[in-house]
Design a protein around this motif. Structure first.
Motif, PDB file in Angstrom:
ATOM      1  N   ILE A   1       0.808  -1.219   0.000  1.00  0.00           N
ATOM      2  CA  ILE A   1       0.000   0.000   0.000  1.00  0.00           C
ATOM      3  C   ILE A   1       0.840   1.267   0.000  1.00  0.00           C
ATOM      4  N   PRO A   2       1.873   1.421   0.840  1.00  0.00           N
ATOM      5  CA  PRO A   2       2.571   2.704   0.868  1.00  0.00           C
ATOM      6  C   PRO A   2       3.403   2.994  -0.375  1.00  0.00           C
ATOM      7  N   LEU A   3       3.612   2.025  -1.237  1.00  0.00           N
ATOM      8  CA  LEU A   3       4.463   2.227  -2.404  1.00  0.00           C
ATOM      9  C   LEU A   3       3.964   3.351  -3.290  1.00  0.00           C
ATOM     10  N   CYS A   4       2.716   3.330  -3.653  1.00  0.00           N
ATOM     11  CA  CYS A   4       2.156   4.370  -4.514  1.00  0.00           C
ATOM     12  C   CYS A   4       0.913   4.936  -3.843  1.00  0.00           C
TER      13      CYS A   4
ATOM     14  N   LYS B   1      -0.762  16.646 -25.782  1.00  0.00           N
ATOM     15  CA  LYS B   1      -1.354  16.364 -24.474  1.00  0.00           C
ATOM     16  C   LYS B   1      -0.251  16.070 -23.460  1.00  0.00           C
ATOM     17  N   VAL B   2      -0.303  16.746 -22.328  1.00  0.00           N
ATOM     18  CA  VAL B   2       0.633  16.516 -21.231  1.00  0.00           C
ATOM     19  C   VAL B   2       0.022  15.468 -20.310  1.00  0.00           C
ATOM     20  N   LEU B   3       0.770  14.423 -20.041  1.00  0.00           N
ATOM     21  CA  LEU B   3       0.300  13.339 -19.176  1.00  0.00           C
ATOM     22  C   LEU B   3       1.140  13.343 -17.895  1.00  0.00           C
ATOM     23  N   SER B   4       0.477  13.240 -16.773  1.00  0.00           N
ATOM     24  CA  SER B   4       1.215  13.193 -15.511  1.00  0.00           C
ATOM     25  C   SER B   4       0.728  12.004 -14.692  1.00  0.00           C
ATOM     26  N   PRO B   5       1.636  11.382 -13.941  1.00  0.00           N
ATOM     27  CA  PRO B   5       1.244  10.207 -13.160  1.00  0.00           C
ATOM     28  C   PRO B   5       0.349  10.595 -11.989  1.00  0.00           C
ATOM     29  N   LYS B   6      -0.655   9.791 -11.769  1.00  0.00           N
ATOM     30  CA  LYS B   6      -1.578  10.025 -10.659  1.00  0.00           C
ATOM     31  C   LYS B   6      -1.149   9.260  -9.420  1.00  0.00           C
ATOM     32  N   GLN B   7      -0.211   8.325  -9.572  1.00  0.00           N
ATOM     33  CA  GLN B   7       0.273   7.556  -8.430  1.00  0.00           C
ATOM     34  C   GLN B   7       1.794   7.575  -8.396  1.00  0.00           C
ATOM     35  N   VAL B   8       2.310   8.355  -7.461  1.00  0.00           N
ATOM     36  CA  VAL B   8       3.744   8.348  -7.152  1.00  0.00           C
ATOM     37  C   VAL B   8       3.864   8.417  -5.635  1.00  0.00           C
TER      38      VAL B   8
ATOM     39  N   THR C   1       1.003  11.590 -27.619  1.00  0.00           N
ATOM     40  CA  THR C   1       2.223  11.997 -26.930  1.00  0.00           C
ATOM     41  C   THR C   1       3.191  10.825 -26.869  1.00  0.00           C
ATOM     42  N   TYR C   2       4.432  11.071 -27.301  1.00  0.00           N
ATOM     43  CA  TYR C   2       5.502  10.074 -27.185  1.00  0.00           C
ATOM     44  C   TYR C   2       6.047  10.182 -25.764  1.00  0.00           C
ATOM     45  N   ILE C   3       6.136   9.053 -25.073  1.00  0.00           N
ATOM     46  CA  ILE C   3       6.595   9.025 -23.691  1.00  0.00           C
ATOM     47  C   ILE C   3       7.780   8.080 -23.574  1.00  0.00           C
ATOM     48  N   GLU C   4       8.797   8.563 -22.884  1.00  0.00           N
ATOM     49  CA  GLU C   4       9.982   7.755 -22.610  1.00  0.00           C
ATOM     50  C   GLU C   4      10.276   7.870 -21.119  1.00  0.00           C
ATOM     51  N   MET C   5      10.104   6.775 -20.410  1.00  0.00           N
ATOM     52  CA  MET C   5      10.314   6.744 -18.963  1.00  0.00           C
ATOM     53  C   MET C   5      11.582   5.958 -18.677  1.00  0.00           C
ATOM     54  N   ASP C   6      12.408   6.492 -17.773  1.00  0.00           N
ATOM     55  CA  ASP C   6      13.620   5.771 -17.407  1.00  0.00           C
ATOM     56  C   ASP C   6      13.847   5.834 -15.905  1.00  0.00           C
ATOM     57  N   SER C   7      14.447   4.781 -15.385  1.00  0.00           N
ATOM     58  CA  SER C   7      14.807   4.744 -13.972  1.00  0.00           C
ATOM     59  C   SER C   7      15.892   3.703 -13.759  1.00  0.00           C
ATOM     60  N   SER C   8      16.775   4.006 -12.841  1.00  0.00           N
ATOM     61  CA  SER C   8      17.740   3.005 -12.393  1.00  0.00           C
ATOM     62  C   SER C   8      17.580   2.787 -10.896  1.00  0.00           C
TER      63      SER C   8
ATOM     64  N   ILE D   1      14.103   2.284  -9.428  1.00  0.00           N
ATOM     65  CA  ILE D   1      12.892   1.528  -9.104  1.00  0.00           C
ATOM     66  C   ILE D   1      12.756   0.376 -10.090  1.00  0.00           C
ATOM     67  N   SER D   2      12.006  -0.622  -9.707  1.00  0.00           N
ATOM     68  CA  SER D   2      11.860  -1.834 -10.520  1.00  0.00           C
ATOM     69  C   SER D   2      10.973  -1.606 -11.743  1.00  0.00           C
ATOM     70  N   LYS D   3      11.050  -2.534 -12.670  1.00  0.00           N
ATOM     71  CA  LYS D   3      10.178  -2.522 -13.848  1.00  0.00           C
ATOM     72  C   LYS D   3       8.715  -2.498 -13.419  1.00  0.00           C
ATOM     73  N   GLU D   4       8.364  -3.307 -12.424  1.00  0.00           N
ATOM     74  CA  GLU D   4       6.980  -3.379 -11.966  1.00  0.00           C
ATOM     75  C   GLU D   4       6.505  -2.027 -11.444  1.00  0.00           C
ATOM     76  N   ASN D   5       7.341  -1.339 -10.682  1.00  0.00           N
ATOM     77  CA  ASN D   5       6.954  -0.026 -10.158  1.00  0.00           C
ATOM     78  C   ASN D   5       6.913   1.021 -11.261  1.00  0.00           C
ATOM     79  N   MET D   6       7.799   0.892 -12.243  1.00  0.00           N
ATOM     80  CA  MET D   6       7.734   1.795 -13.399  1.00  0.00           C
ATOM     81  C   MET D   6       6.406   1.599 -14.115  1.00  0.00           C
ATOM     82  N   MET D   7       5.975   0.363 -14.286  1.00  0.00           N
ATOM     83  CA  MET D   7       4.717   0.077 -14.972  1.00  0.00           C
ATOM     84  C   MET D   7       3.519   0.621 -14.185  1.00  0.00           C
ATOM     85  N   LYS D   8       3.563   0.554 -12.862  1.00  0.00           N
ATOM     86  CA  LYS D   8       2.475   1.121 -12.046  1.00  0.00           C
ATOM     87  C   LYS D   8       2.371   2.632 -12.291  1.00  0.00           C
ATOM     88  N   ILE D   9       3.507   3.290 -12.292  1.00  0.00           N
ATOM     89  CA  ILE D   9       3.504   4.741 -12.527  1.00  0.00           C
ATOM     90  C   ILE D   9       3.032   5.030 -13.946  1.00  0.00           C
ATOM     91  N   ALA D  10       3.548   4.275 -14.921  1.00  0.00           N
ATOM     92  CA  ALA D  10       3.167   4.479 -16.330  1.00  0.00           C
ATOM     93  C   ALA D  10       1.667   4.288 -16.526  1.00  0.00           C
TER      94      ALA D  10
END
Length: 169
Positions: A17-20, A45-52, A147-154, A156-165
């Protein structure tokens, strides 16, 4: 036995639960331009994450650098609570085609919000960086609502990146 299974399920639920959390008040840092200001200066269109995570802060980098009126692309930099580590970067620009350029031939095809996306983990994933932190995550690209989106992280995990995406709206 049933009691142990129930206890395990409750533990798993509570630990995730506390993750996002729902992002209500965005904490901007470094006197950053705001998302609403960016929306007025782009033609896509500007897209912003609703869960961080609620303790992350946001700094927005706009391009071309120094441009005041028209922005061609921008990056959302979500930093940890101490403003020390870039947790995730999300670049956005107007999509020029219906296809996402696959960055490497080994990219994994996945679904983000009903759109075809490509994920590529870092080649040195699992190793330590210069500060001793374990490298995770990778590069995730897709097109959503023009909108073309490119998300990167070193960090957080792939799974957490997908939750944010998947929370990008």
């Amino acid at each position: 036995m049933k009691y142990l299974l129930k206890l395990l399920l409750v533990f798993i639920l509570i630990s995730t639960i506390p993750l996002c959390v729902q992002a209500k008040n965005i904490k901007y840092n470094h006197n950053s331009i705001t998302i609403s200001e960016v929306e007025k200066k782009v033609d896509f269109k500007v897209l912003s994450p609703k869960q961080v995570p609620k303790d992350w802060t946001l700094e927005i980098k706009t391009y071309p650098l120094g441009e005041k009126d028209t922005i061609t692309n921008f990056r959302l930099h979500y930093m940890d609570k101490n403003d020390k580590y870039l947790m995730v970067g999300i670049e956005q620009r107007k999509a020029v085609s219906n296809e996402v350029e696959v960055k490497t031939p080994n990219a994994e095809k996945i679904n983000i919000n009903g759109h075809i996306a490509y994920f590529q983990g870092w080649g040195n994933g699992g190793e330590g960086d210069s500060k001793g932190k374990k490298i995770t995550g990778g590069l995730l690209t897709w097109i959503q609502d023009g909108t073309y989106i490119e998300m990167d992280s070193s960090n957080i995990s792939k799974e957490n990146m997908m939750k944010i995406a998947n929370s990008l709206k």
